[in-house]
Motif scaffolding. Structure first.
Motif, PDB file in Angstrom:
ATOM      1  N   CYS A 162       0.847  -1.194   0.000  1.00 23.81           N
ATOM      2  CA  CYS A 162       0.000   0.000   0.000  1.00 23.81           C
ATOM      3  C   CYS A 162       0.883   1.244   0.000  1.00 23.81           C
ATOM      4  O   CYS A 162       1.783   1.378   0.822  1.00 23.81           O
ATOM      5  CB  CYS A 162      -0.905  -0.018   1.222  1.00 23.81           C
ATOM      6  N   CYS A 165       0.263   3.838   3.343  1.00 27.41           N
ATOM      7  CA  CYS A 165       0.845   3.541   4.660  1.00 27.41           C
ATOM      8  C   CYS A 165       2.191   2.844   4.523  1.00 27.41           C
ATOM      9  O   CYS A 165       2.769   2.425   5.520  1.00 27.41           O
ATOM     10  CB  CYS A 165      -0.112   2.695   5.483  1.00 27.41           C
ATOM     11  N   CYS A 188      -5.238   2.290   8.099  1.00 30.45           N
ATOM     12  CA  CYS A 188      -5.021   2.946   6.809  1.00 30.45           C
ATOM     13  C   CYS A 188      -6.309   2.880   5.972  1.00 30.45           C
ATOM     14  O   CYS A 188      -6.855   1.803   5.764  1.00 30.45           O
ATOM     15  CB  CYS A 188      -3.870   2.261   6.075  1.00 30.45           C
ATOM     16  N   ASN A 190      -6.709   3.346   2.910  1.00 31.07           N
ATOM     17  CA  ASN A 190      -6.501   2.847   1.555  1.00 31.07           C
ATOM     18  C   ASN A 190      -6.516   1.319   1.496  1.00 31.07           C
ATOM     19  O   ASN A 190      -7.168   0.718   0.649  1.00 31.07           O
ATOM     20  CB  ASN A 190      -5.178   3.396   1.007  1.00 31.07           C
ATOM     21  N   CYS A 191      -5.836   0.691   2.462  1.00 28.72           N
ATOM     22  CA  CYS A 191      -5.735  -0.773   2.437  1.00 28.72           C
ATOM     23  C   CYS A 191      -6.526  -1.396   3.580  1.00 28.72           C
ATOM     24  O   CYS A 191      -6.521  -2.607   3.742  1.00 28.72           O
ATOM     25  CB  CYS A 191      -4.275  -1.195   2.532  1.00 28.72           C
TER      26      CYS A 191
HETATM   27 ZN    ZN Z   1      -2.327   1.211   3.588  1.00 26.89          ZN
END
Ligand code: ZN
Ligand code: ZN
Length: 379
Positions: A162, A165, A188, A190-191
């Motif tokens: 990712c 992070c 995080c 995003n992930c």
């Molecule tokens: Zn992440």
């Protein structure tokens, strides 16, 4: 200036891939949320992250290699978790929820995520509770994404670290408050804590492997499901992700109140109004129960509150049990409130015959006789 190469344990001519590999291995070890982490070393984690940030940025790496601290260029070594980084986050992901401090960051396993259990409340009748039932349920739940067969990506799972992070699974945010700076840690966004993301995520499920959907299923409820009982159906809940198993479906049963029969433990209670002559003379009457016709035997000289027991006409003693409680029929003697002159004469004859004109009134305890049992059952 620190030796970023030795911090990551790599040679000075390490490739980008080698740097990433080293970083992920160390980040797992030193991340405060990691199960492998026994030192709880936040400082070490920061150091690794700083080394990673510098060495994966070609510009910063060449500055560093030439002996210049690349982090002093932009305000002095704040590292990846400095305020710039935090601001970038609050700009992009403003409003995402933060966990309090380190720890409790949820699922980090990237493969085989089991689906969540699904709780559904189901109202049933008393009859269904006693005899069991077959129900057809329409469920709204997560189902396996057909496009990617639940894998989250077309043509197999390929993951990359990712970029938000840097594989750590969590990010930190520095917020200014009246009491100075507060550092918060969050999964995080995003992930979602996995540290890695799918290379080619499926467009239909955005890489989750499951999508919102509906399912119609037939459920066989066993006999003896009481109010508040739970029936668990394995594998009928939300779809798992990335090859994970389905969750379970849990039915929380509530039993509708019946117009006639009231449940008390495994017994059912009801009332039967009878004429005074039947109470005096006794006899048998046929009534409709939940099991069909049944005979209630009324003893000679029954009074209001007398309980006639119909064994085995109650509730199953437990779930799937074939032993049942009883049906308790409370007799309620109807005394006529209006009599014509002929009937009055007949009752007077009965009174004289029973010598009731010599009746001596005397108060006694409420606990004497069947009346008390009746009160106890009601309250
Ligand atoms: Zn992440
Ligand atoms: Zn999909």
């Amino acid at each position: 200036m620190k030796d970023y190469y030795s911090i990551l344990g790599i040679s000075r001519n390490a490739t980008e891939l080698e740097i990433k590999k080293a970083y992920r291995r160390l980040a797992r070890k030193h991340h405060p949320d990691s199960t492998e982490n026994d030192s709880n070393d936040e400082e070490a984690f920061k150091e690794i992250s700083t080394a990673y940030e510098v060495l994966t940025d070609p510009q910063k790496r060449s500055l560093y290699d030439s002996g210049v601290d690349p982090l002093s260029q932009n305000g002095g070594g704040a590292g990846p978790f400095g305020s710039d980084f935090a601001n970038m986050f609050s700009d992009i992901f403003g409003g995402f929820s933060f966990n309090s401090g380190f720890g409790n960051q949820g699922e980090r396993n990237t493969t085989h995520i089991k689906g969540e259990d699904l709780l559904v409340r189901e109202k049933i009748t008393l009859e269904e509770s006693i005899f069991g039932a077959e129900k057809t349920l329409q469920l709204s739940l997560l189902v396996v994404c057909k496009t990617c067969s639940g894998l989250g990506a077309k043509g197999g799972i390929q993951e990359v670290s990712c970029s938000v992070c840097q594989g750590a699974g969590s990010v930190r945010k520095v917020a200014n408050s009246l009491f100075g700076q507060i550092v918060q840690t969050a999964t995080c966004p995003n992930c979602h804590g996995a540290g890695s993301i799918l290379k080619n995520p499926c467009a239909d499920c955005r890489g989750h492997g499951a999508v919102k959907g509906h399912k119609k299923i037939k459920v066989k409820l066993p006999v003896g499901c009481t109010d508040g009982s739970h029936v668990r159906l394995h594998g009928e809940g939300n779809a798992g992700r990335k090859g994970g198993k389905h969750g379970d479906l849990i039915l929380e049963i509530s039993v509708r109140e019946h117009d006639v029969f009231m449940l008390s433990g495994s017994d059912l209670n009801c009332k039967l109004s009878i004429p005074v002559t039947l109470a005096i003379l006794g006899g048998s009457v046929e009534v409709n129960t939940l099991d069909g016709k049944a005979t209630v035997d009324i003893q000679l000289g029954s009074s209001s509150g007398t309980i006639v027991k119909l064994p085995g006409y109650g509730m199953p003693k437990s779930i799937e049990s074939s032993t049942r409680g009883d049906l308790l029929v409370f007799l309620d003697v109807n005394i006529p409130t209006k009599l014509d002159s002929k009937q009055v004469k007949l009752v007077e004859q009965l009174r004289d015959s029973l010598k009731d004109n010599k009746f001596k009134p005397e108060l006694e305890s409420i606990k004497v006789g069947g009346f008390w049992d009746w009160i106890k059952r009601i309250f």
